[in-house]
Motif scaffolding. Sequence first.
Motif, PDB file in Angstrom:
ATOM      1  N   ASP A 257      -6.200 -26.672 -89.301  1.00 47.38           N
ATOM      2  CA  ASP A 257      -6.092 -25.614 -90.307  1.00 47.38           C
ATOM      3  C   ASP A 257      -6.012 -26.264 -91.682  1.00 47.38           C
ATOM      4  O   ASP A 257      -4.929 -26.561 -92.185  1.00 47.38           O
ATOM      5  CB  ASP A 257      -4.839 -24.763 -90.020  1.00 47.38           C
ATOM      6  CG  ASP A 257      -4.702 -23.628 -91.019  1.00 47.38           C
ATOM      7  OD1 ASP A 257      -5.575 -23.491 -91.900  1.00 47.38           O
ATOM      8  OD2 ASP A 257      -3.716 -22.875 -90.919  1.00 47.38           O
ATOM      9  N   ALA A 258      -7.168 -26.450 -92.283  1.00 47.79           N
ATOM     10  CA  ALA A 258      -7.212 -27.123 -93.588  1.00 47.79           C
ATOM     11  C   ALA A 258      -6.698 -26.231 -94.709  1.00 47.79           C
ATOM     12  O   ALA A 258      -6.579 -26.666 -95.853  1.00 47.79           O
ATOM     13  CB  ALA A 258      -8.630 -27.590 -93.889  1.00 47.79           C
ATOM     14  N   GLY A 259      -6.375 -24.988 -94.386  1.00 47.77           N
ATOM     15  CA  GLY A 259      -5.841 -24.069 -95.388  1.00 47.77           C
ATOM     16  C   GLY A 259      -4.322 -24.123 -95.460  1.00 47.77           C
ATOM     17  O   GLY A 259      -3.698 -23.395 -96.234  1.00 47.77           O
ATOM     18  N   ASP A 260      -3.744 -24.987 -94.625  1.00 50.87           N
ATOM     19  CA  ASP A 260      -2.293 -25.107 -94.564  1.00 50.87           C
ATOM     20  C   ASP A 260      -1.952 -26.552 -94.926  1.00 50.87           C
ATOM     21  O   ASP A 260      -2.688 -27.471 -94.560  1.00 50.87           O
ATOM     22  CB  ASP A 260      -1.880 -24.787 -93.109  1.00 50.87           C
ATOM     23  CG  ASP A 260      -0.479 -25.203 -92.800  1.00 50.87           C
ATOM     24  OD1 ASP A 260       0.434 -24.479 -93.200  1.00 50.87           O
ATOM     25  OD2 ASP A 260      -0.285 -26.262 -92.157  1.00 50.87           O
ATOM     26  N   LYS A 261      -0.863 -26.747 -95.649  1.00 51.58           N
ATOM     27  CA  LYS A 261      -0.582 -28.104 -96.144  1.00 51.58           C
ATOM     28  C   LYS A 261      -0.450 -29.119 -95.002  1.00 51.58           C
ATOM     29  O   LYS A 261      -1.031 -30.187 -95.040  1.00 51.58           O
ATOM     30  CB  LYS A 261       0.680 -28.110 -97.007  1.00 51.58           C
ATOM     31  CG  LYS A 261       0.475 -27.413 -98.341  1.00 51.58           C
ATOM     32  CD  LYS A 261       1.672 -27.627 -99.221  1.00 51.58           C
ATOM     33  CE  LYS A 261       2.323 -26.415 -99.733  1.00 51.58           C
ATOM     34  NZ  LYS A 261       1.762 -25.308-100.309  1.00 51.58           N
ATOM     35  N   PHE A 262       0.306 -28.733 -93.957  1.00 52.55           N
ATOM     36  CA  PHE A 262       0.491 -29.667 -92.848  1.00 52.55           C
ATOM     37  C   PHE A 262      -0.842 -29.925 -92.127  1.00 52.55           C
ATOM     38  O   PHE A 262      -1.200 -31.075 -91.840  1.00 52.55           O
ATOM     39  CB  PHE A 262       1.555 -29.141 -91.872  1.00 52.55           C
ATOM     40  CG  PHE A 262       1.841 -30.096 -90.747  1.00 52.55           C
ATOM     41  CD1 PHE A 262       2.595 -31.232 -90.972  1.00 52.55           C
ATOM     42  CD2 PHE A 262       1.327 -29.871 -89.474  1.00 52.55           C
ATOM     43  CE1 PHE A 262       2.842 -32.135 -89.947  1.00 52.55           C
ATOM     44  CE2 PHE A 262       1.561 -30.770 -88.439  1.00 52.55           C
ATOM     45  CZ  PHE A 262       2.326 -31.894 -88.676  1.00 52.55           C
ATOM     46  N   GLY A 263      -1.578 -28.838 -91.876  1.00 55.50           N
ATOM     47  CA  GLY A 263      -2.875 -28.962 -91.193  1.00 55.50           C
ATOM     48  C   GLY A 263      -3.845 -29.817 -91.989  1.00 55.50           C
ATOM     49  O   GLY A 263      -4.632 -30.595 -91.431  1.00 55.50           O
ATOM     50  N   PHE A 264      -3.777 -29.690 -93.298  1.00 54.10           N
ATOM     51  CA  PHE A 264      -4.658 -30.448 -94.194  1.00 54.10           C
ATOM     52  C   PHE A 264      -4.353 -31.954 -94.090  1.00 54.10           C
ATOM     53  O   PHE A 264      -5.252 -32.788 -94.007  1.00 54.10           O
ATOM     54  CB  PHE A 264      -4.436 -29.938 -95.624  1.00 54.10           C
ATOM     55  CG  PHE A 264      -5.290 -30.588 -96.659  1.00 54.10           C
ATOM     56  CD1 PHE A 264      -6.615 -30.209 -96.822  1.00 54.10           C
ATOM     57  CD2 PHE A 264      -4.776 -31.557 -97.501  1.00 54.10           C
ATOM     58  CE1 PHE A 264      -7.412 -30.804 -97.787  1.00 54.10           C
ATOM     59  CE2 PHE A 264      -5.569 -32.152 -98.477  1.00 54.10           C
ATOM     60  CZ  PHE A 264      -6.891 -31.773 -98.621  1.00 54.10           C
ATOM     61  N   ILE A 265      -3.062 -32.264 -94.040  1.00 52.57           N
ATOM     62  CA  ILE A 265      -2.669 -33.678 -93.928  1.00 52.57           C
ATOM     63  C   ILE A 265      -3.049 -34.215 -92.538  1.00 52.57           C
ATOM     64  O   ILE A 265      -3.584 -35.319 -92.409  1.00 52.57           O
ATOM     65  CB  ILE A 265      -1.161 -33.849 -94.230  1.00 52.57           C
ATOM     66  CG1 ILE A 265      -0.941 -33.565 -95.728  1.00 52.57           C
ATOM     67  CG2 ILE A 265      -0.664 -35.244 -93.866  1.00 52.57           C
ATOM     68  CD1 ILE A 265       0.496 -33.399 -96.140  1.00 52.57           C
ATOM     69  N   GLN A 266      -2.823 -33.374 -91.518  1.00 53.07           N
ATOM     70  CA  GLN A 266      -3.207 -33.771 -90.147  1.00 53.07           C
ATOM     71  C   GLN A 266      -4.703 -34.087 -90.095  1.00 53.07           C
ATOM     72  O   GLN A 266      -5.119 -35.102 -89.531  1.00 53.07           O
ATOM     73  CB  GLN A 266      -2.990 -32.574 -89.207  1.00 53.07           C
ATOM     74  CG  GLN A 266      -1.718 -32.583 -88.442  1.00 53.07           C
ATOM     75  CD  GLN A 266      -1.706 -31.403 -87.476  1.00 53.07           C
ATOM     76  OE1 GLN A 266      -2.119 -30.286 -87.808  1.00 53.07           O
ATOM     77  NE2 GLN A 266      -1.227 -31.644 -86.276  1.00 53.07           N
ATOM     78  N   ALA A 267      -5.508 -33.205 -90.706  1.00 54.76           N
ATOM     79  CA  ALA A 267      -6.966 -33.404 -90.697  1.00 54.76           C
ATOM     80  C   ALA A 267      -7.321 -34.685 -91.422  1.00 54.76           C
ATOM     81  O   ALA A 267      -8.171 -35.464 -90.967  1.00 54.76           O
ATOM     82  CB  ALA A 267      -7.664 -32.217 -91.346  1.00 54.76           C
ATOM     83  N   ASN A 268      -6.642 -34.954 -92.534  1.00 56.37           N
ATOM     84  CA  ASN A 268      -6.919 -36.184 -93.274  1.00 56.37           C
ATOM     85  C   ASN A 268      -6.641 -37.420 -92.417  1.00 56.37           C
ATOM     86  O   ASN A 268      -7.429 -38.364 -92.396  1.00 56.37           O
ATOM     87  CB  ASN A 268      -6.093 -36.231 -94.562  1.00 56.37           C
ATOM     88  CG  ASN A 268      -6.910 -35.787 -95.756  1.00 56.37           C
ATOM     89  OD1 ASN A 268      -7.842 -36.481 -96.165  1.00 56.37           O
ATOM     90  ND2 ASN A 268      -6.622 -34.612 -96.280  1.00 56.37           N
ATOM     91  N   ILE A 269      -5.512 -37.368 -91.702  1.00 54.90           N
ATOM     92  CA  ILE A 269      -5.173 -38.528 -90.859  1.00 54.90           C
ATOM     93  C   ILE A 269      -6.185 -38.656 -89.713  1.00 54.90           C
ATOM     94  O   ILE A 269      -6.722 -39.734 -89.455  1.00 54.90           O
ATOM     95  CB  ILE A 269      -3.729 -38.409 -90.321  1.00 54.90           C
ATOM     96  CG1 ILE A 269      -2.744 -38.468 -91.493  1.00 54.90           C
ATOM     97  CG2 ILE A 269      -3.431 -39.508 -89.301  1.00 54.90           C
ATOM     98  CD1 ILE A 269      -1.295 -38.201 -91.121  1.00 54.90           C
ATOM     99  N   ALA A 270      -6.466 -37.515 -89.053  1.00 51.75           N
ATOM    100  CA  ALA A 270      -7.368 -37.567 -87.895  1.00 51.75           C
ATOM    101  C   ALA A 270      -8.764 -38.051 -88.291  1.00 51.75           C
ATOM    102  O   ALA A 270      -9.358 -38.889 -87.610  1.00 51.75           O
ATOM    103  CB  ALA A 270      -7.447 -36.196 -87.243  1.00 51.75           C
ATOM    104  N   TYR A 271      -9.287 -37.546 -89.404  1.00 50.43           N
ATOM    105  CA  TYR A 271     -10.634 -37.954 -89.814  1.00 50.43           C
ATOM    106  C   TYR A 271     -10.634 -39.388 -90.345  1.00 50.43           C
ATOM    107  O   TYR A 271     -11.605 -40.125 -90.153  1.00 50.43           O
ATOM    108  CB  TYR A 271     -11.216 -36.972 -90.841  1.00 50.43           C
ATOM    109  CG  TYR A 271     -11.713 -35.676 -90.213  1.00 50.43           C
ATOM    110  CD1 TYR A 271     -10.815 -34.711 -89.730  1.00 50.43           C
ATOM    111  CD2 TYR A 271     -13.063 -35.408 -90.089  1.00 50.43           C
ATOM    112  CE1 TYR A 271     -11.252 -33.538 -89.155  1.00 50.43           C
ATOM    113  CE2 TYR A 271     -13.514 -34.216 -89.506  1.00 50.43           C
ATOM    114  CZ  TYR A 271     -12.606 -33.285 -89.043  1.00 50.43           C
ATOM    115  OH  TYR A 271     -13.033 -32.127 -88.462  1.00 50.43           O
TER     116      TYR A 271
END
Length: 292
Positions: A257-271
């Motif tokens: 969920d790139a629209g949520d701060k935590f999800g955005f950070i998770q996506a950054n780490i995963a990618y």
Amino acid sequence: MKSKSKVKKALIPAAGLGTRFLPATKTVPKELLPIVDTPTIQYIVQEVVDSGIETVVLITGKGKAAIEDHFDLYSELEEKLESEGKTDLLDKLREASNMIRAVSIRQRNPRGLGHAVLCAKEVIGDEPFVILLGDDLVDSDVPCTKQMIDVYEKHEKSVVALMEVEDEDVPKFGIGSGEKIADRVYSLNQMVEKPSLEEAPSNLAFVGRYILNPEIFEILEKTDPGKGGEIQLTDAMAQLMKTQGFLGYKFEGQRYDAGDKFGFIQANIAYAMKRPDIAPRLKEYMKMLVAS
Ligand code: G1P
């Protein structure tokens, strides 16, 4: 019910104000916030391209012109990088403009997701189309949109992507329920936009990928504002379900969920972990963080 036409167009609503990411989104559209070094919307457009679709319709609004620029040419910088022989950077720069030709429509008066979709009625015309919501990034071997197109073409019914969510997250999503008719495929008979846990018919949440038959537009024209005073796509889908049936598809892949701060950070780490130039150092850094 007419069908059999191919899914050739993708609609990407990008008119939202992005208030969850203020102050960054005061002047920068949230769709351009980067995951590692690439704007979130570029991952979405890549999914469209990788799914064999060539036409992208962007629904934009006030302050979103930079999204159109992102997918356009940038001749001055191209010439500069070319003259300096910086071919790696040149390739990076051209990635987005080489992807697609985007058509954009302005939603002048943001009245909800259903209204944003309705703005594309004339451009989409009388054919099925896919909607991708920019906040939902899906990392998968087969692009999520391609998986959905396969389901659409097999069953010839509109399809929404489904994901099981925890009870506490149920009120954040459109929720559906129905009968399982094939591996990962459900024939839906209930749809509710952001229900309370008590009202929810299941834990199957709608993720931002839809393939819709064009009859959705006539329904949207008559859809009254629903949850939050907005014209809800889910409400129109529930009507379409009554006349044509509607499928839910539990996609394969990891959603962020790139629209949520935590999800955005998770996506950054995963990618970032998938990037050989960054992953080894990032792994070391995370090990160090855990240890301390
Ligand atoms: C929208 C839809 C909702 C869906 C969600 C998926 O809500 O209205 O049904 O579950 O996207 O991300 P939003 O998150 O835009 O409020």
